[in-house]
Design a protein around this motif. Structure first.
Motif, mmCIF file in Angstrom:
data_model
loop_
_atom_site.group_PDB
_atom_site.id
_atom_site.type_symbol
_atom_site.label_atom_id
_atom_site.label_comp_id
_atom_site.label_asym_id
_atom_site.label_seq_id
_atom_site.Cartn_x
_atom_site.Cartn_y
_atom_site.Cartn_z
ATOM 1 N N VAL A 145 0.755 -1.175 0.040
ATOM 2 C CA VAL A 145 -0.047 -0.130 0.138
ATOM 3 C C VAL A 145 0.929 1.255 0.114
ATOM 4 C CG1 VAL A 145 -1.829 1.457 1.297
ATOM 5 C CG2 VAL A 145 -1.785 -1.427 1.192
ATOM 6 N N ARG A 147 0.607 4.672 0.663
ATOM 7 C CA ARG A 147 0.288 5.290 1.955
ATOM 8 C C ARG A 147 0.650 6.953 1.785
ATOM 9 N NH1 ARG A 147 0.217 2.110 6.840
ATOM 10 N NH2 ARG A 147 -0.049 0.339 6.624
ATOM 11 N N ASP A 148 1.305 7.196 0.768
ATOM 12 C CA ASP A 148 1.543 8.719 0.614
ATOM 13 C C ASP A 148 1.628 9.265 -0.797
ATOM 14 O OD1 ASP A 148 2.278 11.128 1.773
ATOM 15 O OD2 ASP A 148 4.440 10.791 1.639
ATOM 16 N N ARG A 170 5.318 2.401 4.552
ATOM 17 C CA ARG A 170 4.798 1.598 5.747
ATOM 18 C C ARG A 170 5.798 1.406 6.818
ATOM 19 N NH1 ARG A 170 3.301 -3.299 8.258
ATOM 20 N NH2 ARG A 170 5.145 -4.400 7.068
ATOM 21 N N ASP A 173 6.006 4.851 8.516
ATOM 22 C CA ASP A 173 4.719 5.210 9.162
ATOM 23 C C ASP A 173 4.568 4.334 10.457
ATOM 24 O OD1 ASP A 173 2.327 6.311 9.269
ATOM 25 O OD2 ASP A 173 1.174 4.601 8.489
ATOM 26 N N GLY A 185 2.187 10.983 6.998
ATOM 27 C CA GLY A 185 1.893 11.088 5.663
ATOM 28 C C GLY A 185 1.476 12.412 5.456
ATOM 29 N N MET A 190 -4.298 12.618 2.878
ATOM 30 C CA MET A 190 -4.202 11.301 3.696
ATOM 31 C C MET A 190 -5.766 10.793 3.706
ATOM 32 S SD MET A 190 -2.912 11.196 7.549
ATOM 33 C CE MET A 190 -1.439 11.657 7.184
ATOM 34 N N GLN A 194 -6.507 6.598 7.691
ATOM 35 C CA GLN A 194 -4.964 7.032 8.158
ATOM 36 C C GLN A 194 -4.693 8.274 8.936
ATOM 37 O OE1 GLN A 194 -2.286 7.423 4.716
ATOM 38 N NE2 GLN A 194 -0.362 7.205 5.675
ATOM 39 N N VAL A 200 -4.739 0.814 7.330
ATOM 40 C CA VAL A 200 -5.042 0.856 6.147
ATOM 41 C C VAL A 200 -5.006 -0.085 5.107
ATOM 42 C CG1 VAL A 200 -4.397 3.464 6.566
ATOM 43 C CG2 VAL A 200 -2.811 2.062 5.747
ATOM 44 N N SER A 204 -7.371 2.944 1.159
ATOM 45 C CA SER A 204 -6.748 4.117 1.615
ATOM 46 C C SER A 204 -6.007 4.882 0.323
ATOM 47 C CB SER A 204 -5.752 4.033 2.461
ATOM 48 O OG SER A 204 -5.001 5.222 2.895
ATOM 49 N N ASP A 205 -5.449 4.110 -0.845
ATOM 50 C CA ASP A 205 -4.577 4.624 -1.756
ATOM 51 C C ASP A 205 -5.797 5.410 -2.659
ATOM 52 O OD1 ASP A 205 -2.124 4.320 -1.047
ATOM 53 O OD2 ASP A 205 -1.726 2.523 -2.162
#
Length: 777
Positions: A145, A147-148, A170, A173, A185, A190, A194, A200, A204-205
């Motif tokens: 994932v 995440r950012d 991750r 994070d 993030g 976000m 998250q 997540v 989430s992405d």
């Protein structure tokens, strides 16, 4: 880019480090070359041998849990394969200095492209959405994932959009969550889950994907601007503003930005919905899907990197102790900032094609990308080759810099490969005095307190925050920079709006530009009769902008509604002509400043011969105030208009007008030590050039120069004319403003001995409290 620091490693694994690309929360990013990829082993490189190497910060590398997660994530990231992801080349997860190397993508970031050239048209948006969806599919396909995902983590290249910075999100994070209880993030993009620290997954992405598309469609962040806490609150509790999103993409973006992950579409369904969208494939016209101005930037950047990097690989050796004439501490710009992009060297600017003119960068949102006309493609191919040739000139400049011949300058912004960092400093030779003066700050204003302010300079309007040495946001688009660099900057009481004026040019009409810092909207009020000068003020509520001008010796103040630019009224200053004793000629009074007072009830024009007052709502004379109060002693040159007082700069001091009194102004002279035997002679040039009212209008601060002897001055008085503090006479103060809430003042200075300008917040004693970098092109 900037040279390697003395304590930077020179090699990491099989990569030889060439330059610093940027620095962020996770580590330092270097431009590097694979020594195994060079045929002769010397480090000579082609574009395919280049890498972006991120060296992890010691605070993370010393954490065992981080190392374990980092190793796991990198192993998965190595398996990511796709045309729209930057490939992981190598990594060391167990060494003393952990690092990760990915292929180097020289193109601009999506964040930078939108801020510079405006929102993308719908066909470009669709192509971008398809490319990003394919990238996420490749990332999610190996169990990662991102995440950012954010605009600065999407780079634009001839082979399409490239998603970077997956593989360590991750690990970092989780480490940040363990230590601080907060997820790492970018708040603006976000997901709600998250933001509150929940687990997540790939959905989430999808939320971040929707936010990236909204930004690209509108130029606005999905949940506005502000500090991290405010943004996270909106992410969790409020709906995004979809104004300006094309109808064809509105359902997709709306679905992706659903608060509940269960309500978001699966990535497979997003890919299915985008079936049939033509994806960027790096064909004969690889940038066809992009808006014209962005395509030009992509080709330019790619060509320059192709030529410059091999030269750097041979010439970038840095001594163990590299001298730094003026060390600069760079700060990380948040994603909700609009970073400043360094301008191309003059040689490149001269080669820019005509289709990249400013008039075309302001493209309508629904305008399609360029056609596939064969002649147009041929012209772009020639342009690409031309930039490659011209880039050799840039390479030479970089070589000189690498060997110590040219000192880099500091600047803010988002680098193409270093998504967490400020924009790398542009390279430029030492400026002579005339060139350096062209870079100075023209004006500055505090924004609702002394911890945030805006500046106006040759790079346009930039926002600064206390504790961060570089600008955190660039308000103006690139094509606005030249329009608004020669005027004053004004703001509302709450700092939510700023305004500046543009002169008439061959491409643009004279206008007042008003920027809403909360919504990122810009209002333009055209000034059909404006001459070369004028003075601005905003009403306290931001609904009206006032413009005072001296046209054909008839000073006039006009009021315009900000929302639609309609002129509400226009009044002439009733001053009679006055004789200038020094020339024995008659001249009409001139406006030197405009503003509102008494809570916005009064409109005030400061004149070189006095002050004029009207009812701000109607432009009619106010029943409680005389329309004109003249002063026959000294000509004023500028003024600061407060709620009660008007401080006007006279040649040898300050005149303080009290709007609640009918008395003549109080004369506050400059200190006696400035008054040498010739000081009172006009030929010496002793002049107050800037004046400000601060701390609830209880302090008056003025700056100026005395050419005989040559020195500057910065002085603060109380309302009785008692000198409270004096500043450094070795600095030339080019702009001055005072905090309305406390004793601090904001100045921009030009130090003649260093030929370097800077921005400083000074305390009540006029000693520096904090120093900031002047934005560079």
């Amino acid at each position: 880019m900037e040279p390697l620091h003395p304590d930077d490693p020179r090699e990491l694994g099989r990569f030889r480090l060439l330059r610093r690309v940027g620095e962020g929360g996770m580590g330092v990013v270097f431009l590097a070359v694979s020594t195994e990829g060079a045929a002769d082993g010397t480090g000579s490189a082609t574009g395919d041998d280049l890498a972006a190497v991120k060296a992890i910060r010691p605070e993370f590398s010393g954490d065992r849990e981080f190392r374990a997660r980092f190793a796991s994530e990198v192993e998965l990231a190595r398996r990511v394969r796709g045309p729209y992801t930057a490939r992981v080349l190598d990594a060391d997860t167990e060494g003393r200095k952990p690092w990760l190397a990915t292929e180097y993508v020289p193109g601009p970031s999506l964040h930078q492209a939108v801020r510079d050239s405006g929102p993308f048209p719908e066909p470009s948006l669709l192509a971008l959405a398809a490319g990003l969806a394919e990238a996420l599919n490749a990332i999610h396909g190996v169990g990662l994932v991102h995440r950012d995902l954010k605009p600065s983590n999407v780079l634009l290249s001839p082979r399409g959009p490239q998603v970077i910075d997956f593989g360590i999100a991750r690990a970092t994070d989780a480490t940040a969550l363990t230590r601080t209880g907060q997820a790492l993030g970018t708040p603006a993009y976000m997901s709600p889950e998250q933001a509150v620290g929940s687990v997540v997954d790939p959905r989430s992405d999808l939320f971040s994907f929707g936010g990236v598309l909204l930004f690209t469609a509108t130029g606005r962040q999905p949940f506005g601007t502000g500090n991290a806490h405010a943004l996270l609150y909106r992410v969790v509790n409020e709906e995004p503003d979809l104004t300006g999103v094309p109808e064809g993409l509105r359902p997709l973006i709306t679905a992706c930005l659903a608060k509940n992950p269960d309500d978001r579409p699966e990535l497979a369904s997003v890919l299915a919905d985008l079936t049939g969208t033509k994806l960027p494939r790096g064909d004969e016209d690889p940038t066809e899907w992009l808006p014209e101005a962005v395509a030009t930037k992509v080709l330019h950047t790619t060509a320059a990197a192709t030529e410059v990097a091999p030269t750097l690989a041979v010439t970038s050796e840095v001594p163990a102790e590299e001298p730094a004439e003026e060390p600069v501490q760079e700060e990380t710009a948040p994603e909700d900032a609009a970073p400043e992009e360094p301008s191309a060297p003059a040689e490149l600017a001269e080669e820019a094609p005509s289709e990249a003119s400013p008039s075309e960068t302001d493209r309508a949102p629904d305008q399609a990308p360029r056609s596939r006309d064969p002649e147009a493609s041929s012209s772009r191919a020639l342009w690409f080759l031309g930039t490659a040739t011209v880039a050799m000139v840039t390479a030479l400049a970089l070589v000189i810099n690498a060997t110590g011949g040219i000192a880099p300058q500091a600047g803010a912004g988002d680098n193409s490969q270093a998504s967490e960092s400020n924009q790398p400093a542009p390279f430029a030779p030492e400026l002579d005095e005339a060139e350096a003066r062209g870079r100075e700050v023209a004006d500055s204003v505090f924004l609702d307190g002394a911890d945030r302010f805006a500046t106006l300079s040759g790079t346009g309007v930039n926002i600064f925050e206390a504790g961060k040495t570089s600008a955190v946001e660039q308000v103006t688009d690139s094509y606005e920079v030249s329009l608004s660099s020669s005027t004053e900057l004004v703001t509302t009481l709450d700092g939510s709006l700023v305004a500046a004026r543009s002169n008439k040019t061959t491409l643009h009409e004279a206008a007042i530009h008003v920027w809403d810092l909360e919504s990122s909207e810009r209002h333009v009020i055209e000034l059909p009769d404006a001459g070369g000068g004028g003075y601005l003020a905003l009403s306290p509520d931001g609904e009206t902008v006032y413009f005072g001008e001296n046209v054909e010796e008839e000073p006039t103040v006009s009021a315009y509604r900000v929302s639609d630019g309609e002129e509400l009224y226009s009044v002439e200053v009733p001053a009679e002509p006055r004789t200038d004793d020094s020339t024995d000629t008659s001249r009409r009074a001139s406006i030197v400043a405009v503003g509102t007072a008494q809570g916005g009830d009064l409109l005030v024009a400061a004149l070189d011969t006095g002050i004029a007052v009207w009812d701000a709502a109607t432009g009619e004379p106010h029943p409680s105030h005389p329309e004109l109060r003249e002063w026959r002693a000294d000509f004023a040159s500028t003024a600061a208009i407060g709620d009660r007082y008007v401080a006007a700069a006279a040649p040898l001091g300050v005149l303080l007008w009290d709007l609640t009194s009918d008395e003549d102004p109080k004369a506050i002279p400059l200190p006696e030590e400035l008054m040498d035997t010739d000081a009172r002679s006009a030929s010496t040039g002793l002049r107050v050039q800037n004046v400000a009212l601060g701390n609830s209008e209880t302090r008056i601060t003025a700056s100026g120069q005395n050419r005989s002897p040559s020195r500057s001055f910065l002085i603060t008085w109380d309302l009785e004319g008692e000198v409270l503090a004096e500043g450094d006479p070795r600095q030339e103060y080019t702009s001055l403003t005072a905090s309305p809430d406390d004793n601090r003042v904001l100045v921009s200075t030009y130090a003649l001995n260093k030929k370097r300008d800077q921005i400083m917040i000074l305390g009540g004693n006029l000693e520096p409290v904090e120093t900031f970098h002047v934005p560079r092109r």
